[in-house]
Scaffold this motif. Sequence first.
Motif, PDB file in Angstrom:
ATOM      1  N   TRP A 133       0.819  -1.208   0.000  1.00  0.00           N
ATOM      2  CA  TRP A 133       0.000   0.000   0.000  1.00  0.00           C
ATOM      3  C   TRP A 133       0.855   1.261   0.000  1.00  0.00           C
ATOM      4  O   TRP A 133       0.392   2.323   0.358  1.00  0.00           O
ATOM      5  CB  TRP A 133      -0.919   0.013   1.225  1.00  0.00           C
ATOM      6  N   GLU A 134       2.138   1.147  -0.341  1.00  0.00           N
ATOM      7  CA  GLU A 134       2.986   2.328  -0.329  1.00  0.00           C
ATOM      8  C   GLU A 134       2.473   3.390  -1.300  1.00  0.00           C
ATOM      9  O   GLU A 134       2.508   4.571  -1.016  1.00  0.00           O
ATOM     10  CB  GLU A 134       4.424   1.953  -0.686  1.00  0.00           C
ATOM     11  N   LYS A 135       2.010   2.963  -2.459  1.00  0.00           N
ATOM     12  CA  LYS A 135       1.510   3.907  -3.461  1.00  0.00           C
ATOM     13  C   LYS A 135       0.079   4.312  -3.121  1.00  0.00           C
ATOM     14  O   LYS A 135      -0.783   3.455  -2.954  1.00  0.00           O
ATOM     15  CB  LYS A 135       1.547   3.271  -4.845  1.00  0.00           C
ATOM     16  N   SER A 160       0.368  15.082 -12.395  1.00  0.00           N
ATOM     17  CA  SER A 160       0.277  13.639 -12.166  1.00  0.00           C
ATOM     18  C   SER A 160      -0.605  12.910 -13.169  1.00  0.00           C
ATOM     19  O   SER A 160      -0.690  11.684 -13.133  1.00  0.00           O
ATOM     20  CB  SER A 160      -0.235  13.355 -10.749  1.00  0.00           C
ATOM     21  N   CYS A 188      -3.392   0.895  -6.698  1.00  0.00           N
ATOM     22  CA  CYS A 188      -2.440   0.434  -5.688  1.00  0.00           C
ATOM     23  C   CYS A 188      -1.730  -0.848  -6.111  1.00  0.00           C
ATOM     24  O   CYS A 188      -0.590  -1.096  -5.706  1.00  0.00           O
ATOM     25  CB  CYS A 188      -3.165   0.205  -4.361  1.00  0.00           C
ATOM     26  N   LYS A 244       1.401  -0.490 -10.877  1.00  0.00           N
ATOM     27  CA  LYS A 244       2.227   0.709 -10.905  1.00  0.00           C
ATOM     28  C   LYS A 244       2.022   1.552 -12.156  1.00  0.00           C
ATOM     29  O   LYS A 244       2.331   2.739 -12.184  1.00  0.00           O
ATOM     30  CB  LYS A 244       3.706   0.328 -10.791  1.00  0.00           C
ATOM     31  N   MET A 271      -3.301   7.446 -10.926  1.00  0.00           N
ATOM     32  CA  MET A 271      -4.080   7.641  -9.714  1.00  0.00           C
ATOM     33  C   MET A 271      -5.421   8.292 -10.034  1.00  0.00           C
ATOM     34  O   MET A 271      -5.549   9.013 -11.021  1.00  0.00           O
ATOM     35  CB  MET A 271      -3.309   8.505  -8.713  1.00  0.00           C
ATOM     36  N   GLN A 299      -3.441  10.636  -1.248  1.00  0.00           N
ATOM     37  CA  GLN A 299      -2.511  11.761  -1.313  1.00  0.00           C
ATOM     38  C   GLN A 299      -3.285  13.061  -1.187  1.00  0.00           C
ATOM     39  O   GLN A 299      -3.924  13.511  -2.142  1.00  0.00           O
ATOM     40  CB  GLN A 299      -1.762  11.734  -2.647  1.00  0.00           C
TER      41      GLN A 299
END
Length: 363
Positions: free
Chosen positions: A152-154, A175, A227, A230, A234, A264
């Motif tokens: 879940w880092e992203k 983005s 998530c 990659k 988003m 974010q």
Amino acid sequence: MALDATAPSSTGDGGAEAVRPLLSAAEAEELDAMYAPYARCDAYGTMGRGALPFLRQAELALRAILLVPLRFVLGMLLLVTYYLVCRVCTLFVDGVAEGRPRLQGWRRVAVVWSGRGLARAVLFVFGFYWIRETDRSSPNAEDVHQGQSEEWEKPGAIVSNHVSYVDILYHMSVSFPSFVAKESVSRLPLVGLISKCLGCIFVQRESKASDSKGVSGAVTERVQEVCQDKNSSMMLLFPEGTTTNGDYLLPFKTGAFLARVPVQPVILRYPYTMFSPAWDSIDGARHVFLLLCQIVNYIEVVRLPVYYPSDQEKEDPKLYASNVRKLIATEGNLILSNLGLAEKRVYHEALNGNSRAIHQKDD
């Protein structure tokens, strides 16, 4: 509150101007206080129709002659250019008719990077020459909840306050996210194909059908996909559901938080002296005109650290949404308000002379 809806006026050459209500200073002040998140406080006043001194009128007329045609033409050229890029990149690609072209390889790279560059070019043409950005997106170790999984880092979504349609151009330039849009956007000339290439989720806001579960489910599925993949863009979500004047933060809907993944948070502000780029109580055509007449426009952006939900927040999307909202309000020095889209519509109706809208809302 008495509103006069019979206020026709004429131009000097006998042509009729748009009919609009006559509000006394006290009535306008009372109405703006009741619906403060949507009240315009710039030099052009309520609905962008406030009276200007003669010198200001002359200056506006000069800017309209020198700036508006040039900026409009350049903006349209950039839009058409990007449309052509999207058209070429979607040739012989599946999923265009369904609203989400399956772009891979060079097609995806071309759409993303040209989109980011051209979006920034449009902002420049519209007078946003400099964008002041403060990046706090790297969290301290103690800010990440214990037991946070690497998968879940992203963050799955960008969560931003909503002030203007310019918000989307800014986020595109940085983005290139996908976002939720009205279904009618998919059918617009030029913009329709572009929105599909962005991967927008199209919804029917005015539909009376009980499809909120479907929309929430689609958003949740897309956020979780981001998530796990990659290469997925988003999601850009505006949890308020509508725009404000930039000084307030409305209640957050839970759609952005149902996926139980990190988000974010981003805060947008539009400093101004004469014209506010906020799209609050002003009609679209007038807003675009005055925006193009402004020599310089400003955006200030604060990118906060990724917000990792606690176990309690994962189980309670309302709590998750509320806590992110409080964080954005605190860091952005925004005033929390309990009003929403329904109250905004009542305010607009009142400004246009429908005093009954206020009383119906009170009932």
